[in-house]
Design a protein around this motif. Sequence first.
Motif, PDB file in Angstrom:
ATOM      1  N   GLN A 103       0.836  -1.211   0.000  1.00 22.35           N
ATOM      2  CA  GLN A 103       0.000   0.000   0.000  1.00 22.35           C
ATOM      3  C   GLN A 103       0.870   1.260   0.000  1.00 22.35           C
ATOM      4  O   GLN A 103       0.507   2.283   0.570  1.00 22.35           O
ATOM      5  CB  GLN A 103      -0.924  -0.020   1.218  1.00 22.35           C
ATOM      6  CG  GLN A 103      -1.845  -1.232   1.241  1.00 22.35           C
ATOM      7  CD  GLN A 103      -2.596  -1.305   2.555  1.00 22.35           C
ATOM      8  OE1 GLN A 103      -3.231  -0.343   2.944  1.00 22.35           O
ATOM      9  NE2 GLN A 103      -2.494  -2.438   3.220  1.00 22.35           N
ATOM     10  N   ARG A 104       1.997   1.197  -0.680  1.00 29.65           N
ATOM     11  CA  ARG A 104       2.991   2.269  -0.623  1.00 29.65           C
ATOM     12  C   ARG A 104       2.570   3.569  -1.288  1.00 29.65           C
ATOM     13  O   ARG A 104       3.309   4.547  -1.243  1.00 29.65           O
ATOM     14  CB  ARG A 104       4.321   1.789  -1.176  1.00 29.65           C
ATOM     15  CG  ARG A 104       4.315   1.372  -2.625  1.00 29.65           C
ATOM     16  CD  ARG A 104       5.667   0.750  -2.980  1.00 29.65           C
ATOM     17  NE  ARG A 104       5.658   0.090  -4.263  1.00 29.65           N
ATOM     18  CZ  ARG A 104       5.344  -1.177  -4.466  1.00 29.65           C
ATOM     19  NH1 ARG A 104       4.991  -1.940  -3.443  1.00 29.65           N
ATOM     20  NH2 ARG A 104       5.378  -1.703  -5.672  1.00 29.65           N
ATOM     21  N   ASP A 105       1.394   3.604  -1.878  1.00 29.86           N
ATOM     22  CA  ASP A 105       0.905   4.888  -2.373  1.00 29.86           C
ATOM     23  C   ASP A 105       0.549   5.816  -1.205  1.00 29.86           C
ATOM     24  O   ASP A 105       0.417   7.019  -1.383  1.00 29.86           O
ATOM     25  CB  ASP A 105      -0.295   4.708  -3.306  1.00 29.86           C
ATOM     26  CG  ASP A 105      -1.437   3.939  -2.678  1.00 29.86           C
ATOM     27  OD1 ASP A 105      -1.169   3.000  -1.901  1.00 29.86           O
ATOM     28  OD2 ASP A 105      -2.603   4.264  -2.967  1.00 29.86           O
ATOM     29  N   ASP A 106       0.448   5.266  -0.018  1.00 21.69           N
ATOM     30  CA  ASP A 106       0.190   6.022   1.205  1.00 21.69           C
ATOM     31  C   ASP A 106       1.506   6.107   1.990  1.00 21.69           C
ATOM     32  O   ASP A 106       2.042   5.078   2.418  1.00 21.69           O
ATOM     33  CB  ASP A 106      -0.882   5.307   2.031  1.00 21.69           C
ATOM     34  CG  ASP A 106      -1.160   5.957   3.379  1.00 21.69           C
ATOM     35  OD1 ASP A 106      -0.495   6.949   3.744  1.00 21.69           O
ATOM     36  OD2 ASP A 106      -2.055   5.451   4.085  1.00 21.69           O
ATOM     37  N   GLN A 140       1.834   4.111   5.150  1.00 16.79           N
ATOM     38  CA  GLN A 140       2.045   2.669   4.989  1.00 16.79           C
ATOM     39  C   GLN A 140       3.520   2.356   4.736  1.00 16.79           C
ATOM     40  O   GLN A 140       4.027   1.331   5.191  1.00 16.79           O
ATOM     41  CB  GLN A 140       1.161   2.121   3.865  1.00 16.79           C
ATOM     42  CG  GLN A 140      -0.310   2.098   4.213  1.00 16.79           C
ATOM     43  CD  GLN A 140      -0.588   1.204   5.419  1.00 16.79           C
ATOM     44  OE1 GLN A 140      -0.081   0.092   5.535  1.00 16.79           O
ATOM     45  NE2 GLN A 140      -1.401   1.711   6.337  1.00 16.79           N
ATOM     46  N   GLY A 181       9.167   9.713  -3.749  1.00 13.56           N
ATOM     47  CA  GLY A 181       7.781   9.672  -4.179  1.00 13.56           C
ATOM     48  C   GLY A 181       6.812  10.486  -3.353  1.00 13.56           C
ATOM     49  O   GLY A 181       5.751  10.865  -3.838  1.00 13.56           O
ATOM     50  N   HIS A 182       7.162  10.764  -2.099  1.00 11.93           N
ATOM     51  CA  HIS A 182       6.189  11.423  -1.221  1.00 11.93           C
ATOM     52  C   HIS A 182       6.684  12.714  -0.577  1.00 11.93           C
ATOM     53  O   HIS A 182       5.892  13.603  -0.298  1.00 11.93           O
ATOM     54  CB  HIS A 182       5.717  10.457  -0.132  1.00 11.93           C
ATOM     55  CG  HIS A 182       4.917   9.325  -0.672  1.00 11.93           C
ATOM     56  ND1 HIS A 182       3.611   9.455  -1.079  1.00 11.93           N
ATOM     57  CD2 HIS A 182       5.250   8.018  -0.908  1.00 11.93           C
ATOM     58  CE1 HIS A 182       3.157   8.294  -1.517  1.00 11.93           C
ATOM     59  NE2 HIS A 182       4.140   7.413  -1.427  1.00 11.93           N
TER      60      HIS A 182
END
Length: 181
Positions: free
Chosen positions: A12-15, A18, A53-54
Amino acid sequence: ELIAQGDAAWLQRDDPEQIRAAIAAWEQATAMDGNDHETWVKISRAYYFLSDGHLRFSDESAMMDTYQSGMRASERALRALSPEFAQAMAAGQPFATAMAGLEVDAVPALYWRATNLGKWARLDGFATVLAFKDEIRAMMTRCLELDRYYFFAGPDRYFGAFYAVVLLVVTPVSVFGMLVS
């Protein structure tokens, strides 16, 4: 169980929370077994992804810290994987010399160390990039020698970006020099 928890969170690495949960679980697992080089590599990749990414557009200081954490995790992976590497580093040998005896199983750790180091260096400034460019090139060259197809031909892609940056830096200077003369 902790590794499985980390793996589930990673899916769930889009969050970003997570990713942090995955890192926390994997770090707990490595606290129990510090010689698990594969989990150290997972941690290094997760730190890279979290930063790139974040955190990219929000907090440069946190990005730098996160890339450094990724570098440390990949170094732990290499030490766990190779006692010879660990001894060479403890003796103060340069990283490029210490890694010379590493084999194909070290490619993931070398790759994620180089990517974390490269991004960190670019954030720190041009002088830092220059200071670490040979070390980064040595790591990626070793990755090319051992497994050029790791992470979807990552070493080749890395060198594409590496030389594109060099061209962006060198070309304006060359053009400026032609304009002046």
